[in-house]
Design a protein around this motif. Structure first.
Motif, short mmCIF file in Angstrom:
data_model
loop_
_atom_site.label_atom_id
_atom_site.label_comp_id
_atom_site.label_asym_id
_atom_site.label_seq_id
_atom_site.Cartn_x
_atom_site.Cartn_y
_atom_site.Cartn_z
N THR A 63 -54.78 -73.48 -12.68
CA THR A 63 -54.93 -72.31 -13.56
C THR A 63 -56.40 -72.00 -13.82
N THR A 64 -56.80 -70.79 -13.62
CA THR A 64 -58.17 -70.37 -13.85
C THR A 64 -58.47 -70.25 -15.35
N PRO A 65 -59.67 -70.55 -15.78
CA PRO A 65 -60.03 -70.36 -17.19
C PRO A 65 -60.23 -68.90 -17.59
N GLU A 66 -60.11 -67.98 -16.66
CA GLU A 66 -60.44 -66.58 -16.93
C GLU A 66 -59.66 -66.01 -18.12
N CYS A 67 -58.41 -66.47 -18.31
CA CYS A 67 -57.59 -65.94 -19.40
C CYS A 67 -58.22 -66.18 -20.77
N LEU A 68 -59.06 -67.20 -20.87
CA LEU A 68 -59.65 -67.54 -22.17
C LEU A 68 -60.53 -66.42 -22.70
N ARG A 69 -61.08 -65.62 -21.81
CA ARG A 69 -62.01 -64.57 -22.24
C ARG A 69 -61.34 -63.56 -23.18
N TYR A 70 -60.03 -63.43 -23.06
CA TYR A 70 -59.32 -62.39 -23.80
C TYR A 70 -58.66 -62.90 -25.08
N ILE A 71 -58.73 -64.20 -25.30
CA ILE A 71 -58.06 -64.79 -26.48
C ILE A 71 -58.98 -65.76 -27.22
N MET A 72 -60.25 -65.76 -26.88
CA MET A 72 -61.18 -66.76 -27.40
C MET A 72 -61.20 -66.79 -28.93
N ASN A 73 -61.00 -65.64 -29.55
CA ASN A 73 -61.05 -65.56 -31.01
C ASN A 73 -59.87 -66.27 -31.68
N LEU A 74 -58.84 -66.62 -30.91
CA LEU A 74 -57.66 -67.28 -31.48
C LEU A 74 -57.57 -68.76 -31.09
N VAL A 75 -58.53 -69.25 -30.34
CA VAL A 75 -58.43 -70.58 -29.76
C VAL A 75 -59.31 -71.58 -30.52
N ASP A 76 -58.70 -72.71 -30.92
CA ASP A 76 -59.44 -73.82 -31.52
C ASP A 76 -59.72 -74.92 -30.50
N MET A 77 -58.91 -74.95 -29.44
CA MET A 77 -59.04 -76.03 -28.46
C MET A 77 -58.56 -75.55 -27.09
N VAL A 78 -59.25 -76.00 -26.05
CA VAL A 78 -58.79 -75.78 -24.68
C VAL A 78 -58.46 -77.15 -24.10
#
Length: 221
Positions: free
Chosen positions: A120-135
């Protein structure tokens, strides 16, 4: 620098002696208890549900880091929160409602994570970064045992580290984490380390080894 934390995976523990194992982890100042939830569909194995999380919560004060390896996790988030999950991580591949899932978790006052499987590419994180506490970056394929650590995931850890920069987001790694692989993941930028099979072959000894390698103090001040 993000706080470095150790998260033993309860799936690797001897269930018969789990109460004793929890005591050892508490005495050795383990930061998190990683709880795998598997549905036999998203991954082949089946493990743990909200009732098990509720029972764990009764017997330990260690925060519960719940990894949902299930299809359509939006159906069960509320039940896991009610059971006592402190952190809930959702696979990007498991739902078309990822943003909604993260928002529900955040609205309930819990920490929200996104899990990236090896392909899975990390690209999806760019669109939800404001909701993420941990990857959570999987360093093996999810839900399968006796796998070899994928060194090809080290560039992904570095890429995610670069993406988040100074944001308040942890990077967790899960999959064949032992004294060797923990060290190289730390160097790549991870700060939370899930380990099951390795730790529970000799719980107190191996917790101590990993804490030393990761420069985690035995006693938190």
């Amino acid at each position: 620098m993000r706080k470095v934390q150790l998260a033993p995976s309860v799936f690797g523990a001897d269930i018969v002696n789990l109460k004793e194992e929890l005591k050892i982890m508490e005495q050795n100042n383990v930061d998190l208890l990683h709880v795998d939830v598997m549905d036999g569909a998203f991954v082949n194995r089946i493990a743990f549900g909200s009732d098990h999380i509720r029972m764990l919560k009764k017997h330990t004060n260690i925060p519960l880091d719940v990894h949902m390896m299930i299809e359509r996790p939006e159906r069960y988030i509320d039940s896991f929160i009610d059971a006592g999950a402190d952190i809930i991580s959702i696979h990007q591949e498991s739902t078309v409602m990822l943003e909604h899932c993260l928002q529900v978790i955040k609205n309930k006052g819990r920490l929200a994570g996104v899990v990236l499987s090896p392909a899975t590419t990390p690209e999806c994180l760019r669109y939800i970064m404001n909701l993420v506490d941990m990857v959570l970056i999987m360093t093996v394929n999810p839900g399968e045992g006796k796998q070899t650590f994928m060194k090809s995931m080290l560039p992904k850890i570095r890429e995610v580290k670069e993406m988040i920069q100074d944001k308040n987001i942890d990077i967790e790694v899960d999959g064949s984490i032992d004294e060797e692989t923990a060290a190289i993941c730390l160097s790549a930028g991870a700060n939370i380390f899930v380990s099951g099979g390795y730790i529970f072959t000799d719980t107190e000894k191996n917790i101590s080894i990993l804490q030393k390698i990761l420069n985690i103090p035995k006693k938190h001040i």
